[in-house]
Enzyme design. Structure first.
Site, short mmCIF file in Angstrom:
data_model
loop_
_atom_site.label_atom_id
_atom_site.label_comp_id
_atom_site.label_asym_id
_atom_site.label_seq_id
_atom_site.Cartn_x
_atom_site.Cartn_y
_atom_site.Cartn_z
N SER A 1 0.79 -1.23 0.00
CA SER A 1 0.00 0.00 0.00
C SER A 1 0.82 1.28 0.00
O SER A 1 0.24 2.38 -0.09
CB SER A 1 -0.96 0.01 1.19
OG SER A 1 -2.03 -0.89 0.97
N SER B 1 -5.22 3.72 4.80
CA SER B 1 -4.89 2.88 3.65
C SER B 1 -6.14 2.33 2.98
O SER B 1 -6.29 1.12 2.75
CB SER B 1 -3.98 1.71 4.09
OG SER B 1 -3.27 1.20 2.99
N LYS C 1 0.05 3.84 -2.70
CA LYS C 1 -0.98 4.89 -2.63
C LYS C 1 -0.36 6.30 -2.65
O LYS C 1 -0.99 7.25 -3.09
CB LYS C 1 -1.84 4.70 -1.39
CG LYS C 1 -2.73 3.46 -1.41
CD LYS C 1 -3.55 3.34 -0.14
CE LYS C 1 -4.53 2.19 -0.21
NZ LYS C 1 -3.89 0.86 -0.20
#
Length: 492
Positions: free
Chosen positions: A136, A322, A139
């Site tokens: 993640s 997240s 992102k």
């Protein structure tokens, strides 16, 4: 006459003549003259020897009047010594090592890089140029592309237009996956999201105000989700993520990220997000309408519209916990806005192209989704450290990303949990601003450290391969090591 005998003449020598007689008669004079002669001869020999060897400059009396003048020798200039075009700056000797922490077996296949954010100097590097799965942490990259391509003020719109048939309206999804089915006044998980009941009220008012609709009831609802093309699920994602509540099907029309519970972050998702949105809107219209899939007529009259929160807010909502849904929403909108396309296959061109203006080398970056859930994504730690230098400096709109990062020991977000920066690692609480990442094949962390000596550091660490949950604690430990070392961090 007889000669008389003189006394002592009985032993007389013969009489001497010539030089011998002279020498005998004047011995001292002879010695003085001989000495003078020897001196002259010796002096002349010395002069001649000096002239022959050049050791003594001859006197003017001994130089011939016809001798040629000695030429003056030409001075020989030694060649210039070569010098480097640029002087290499000396690098300070750093003594604070985290080498032992980097070999922690919990980190499995470890990669990492740390940079002094002020000078740009790489302080620590272990495979920092190798592109690998990011989880993640990706992102952050999706957010950077969105800020550049969409801008911080962009809002996704959901609209309703008149249909092609009497009594028909079309609900057109514009890529706002945060649109909520909760009634206005009830706060969904996505704070500040648009509400379907508001949109339905606009449609009813506009329908009733149009004389052309006089006596014609609203009986048909068409759902248009064509803004995104399929498939809605990446082939690198485990299908279990849907039921576990971490990821929805990615469609341009859906409500609450297709959660069963609109108020919860993690909640199971459905197999038909478009249908769920259609049912909720039909109910908001007052019921009694049929629902079908289709597309809006070209140039149709708009009856209502609602908008998402701006990109700047969406990014912060996505980063802090997240959230996969918003990240995929932003990635798809970036691809569309940049002209790359509206499917998963367009994300590589859309996102990487959207990063170009930041001036950081994107070599090796592979983009399969916007959230980082796919193990096929690949970004070198180097890219994160260089991008975070700009984020830390708040260049352009990148300060939006910094403001959305989880903080170690903070009041909320993915670094506030009890298993992060606990025990001795709590020394770095409040000093680590970073995006977490987790997939089944790895854990990651990337961001900014305000180190103990005041030096701002940017960093990215990956623990990839056969990892378990305790990789998070190993990542926190080496990050705390970076914090303690600051600018004295050694690469040895």
């Amino acid at each position: 006459m007889a000669t008389a005998d003189l006394p002592g003449t009985g032993d007389q020598r013969p009489t001497r003549r010539g030089l011998g007689a002279v020498f005998a008669a004047h011995p001292r004079a002879w010695l003085a003259g001989a000495g003078a002669l020897v001196f002259v001869l010796l002096g002349t020999g010395a002069v001649m020897a000096g002239a022959a060897t050049g050791g003594v400059e001859p006197s003017a009396a001994s130089v011939s009047a016809t001798a040629s003048p000695t030429p003056t020798p030409t001075a020989t200039v030694p060649p210039a010594r070569p010098s480097p075009a640029a002087v290499t700056a000396a690098s300070r000797l750093r003594t604070c090592s985290v080498a032992g922490l980097a070999t922690d077996p919990r980190l499995a296949n470890f990669q990492g890089q740390v940079v002094n954010a002020t000078t740009g100097e790489v302080l620590f590097d272990r495979g920092g140029t190798t592109a690998s799965a990011t989880a993640s942490a990706l992102k952050v990259i999706t957010s950077a592309a969105a800020l550049n391509v969409l801008g911080p003020d962009y809002r996704a719109s959901t609209t309703v237009v008149k249909g092609a048939e009497p009594g028909q309206v079309v609900l057109v999804g514009g890529g706002d996956l945060t649109l909520s089915r909760l009634p206005t006044g009830s706060e969904p998980f996505y704070t500040g999201a648009a509400h379907l009941d508001n949109l339905a009220a606009q449609v009813r008012t506009a329908w009733d105000a149009d004389p052309a609709n006089a006596g014609i009831p609203l009986t048909s609802l068409v759902l248009d989700s064509s803004y995104f093309s399929g498939p809605g699920w990446d082939d690198g994602w485990a299908r279990s993520e849907l039921g576990l509540g971490f990821m929805p099907e990615i469609t341009a029309l859906q409500v609450d990220g297709d959660r069963d519970n609109p108020a919860r972050s993690t909640s199971p998702r459905s197999e038909d997000p478009i249908g769920r949105a259609g049912s909720a809107f039909a109910e908001a219209l007052g019921g009694g309408v049929s629902v079908s899939a289709g597309t809006a007529p070209a140039g149709a009259t708009q009856l209502g519209a609602v908008q998402s929160q701006p990109v700047s807010t969406l990014i912060q909502q996505s980063l802090i916990v997240s959230d996969n849904t918003i990240a995929e929403m932003l990635a798809r909108l970036v691809a569309i806005q940049s002209g790359a396309g509206n499917s998963f296959s367009a994300l590589q061109q859309g996102i990487v192209g959207g990063l170009a203006s930041y001036g950081v080398d994107t070599t090796g970056i592979v983009i399969k989704d916007g959230s980082g859930l796919s193990p096929a994504n690949a970004v070198p730690p180097r890219y994160f450290t260089e991008l975070f230098v700009k984020i830390n400096a708040r260049e352009g709109h990148l300060g939006v990303i910094f403001d959305g990062l989880p903080v170690a020991g903070g009041p909320s977000g993915s670094l506030s949990y009890s298993d992060r920066f606990s025990g001795a690692n709590a020394a770095a609480d409040g000093a680590v601003f970073a995006k977490t990442g987790w997939i089944t094949t790895g854990y990651t962390l990337a961001g900014v450290i305000r180190s103990a000596d005041g030096t701002p550091l940017t960093f990215a660490v990956y623990a990839l391969g056969n990892v378990r949950d305790n990789a998070k604690q190993a990542i926190d430990t080496i990050t705390t090591g970076f914090f303690r070392c600051g600018d004295n961090l050694s690469n040895n």
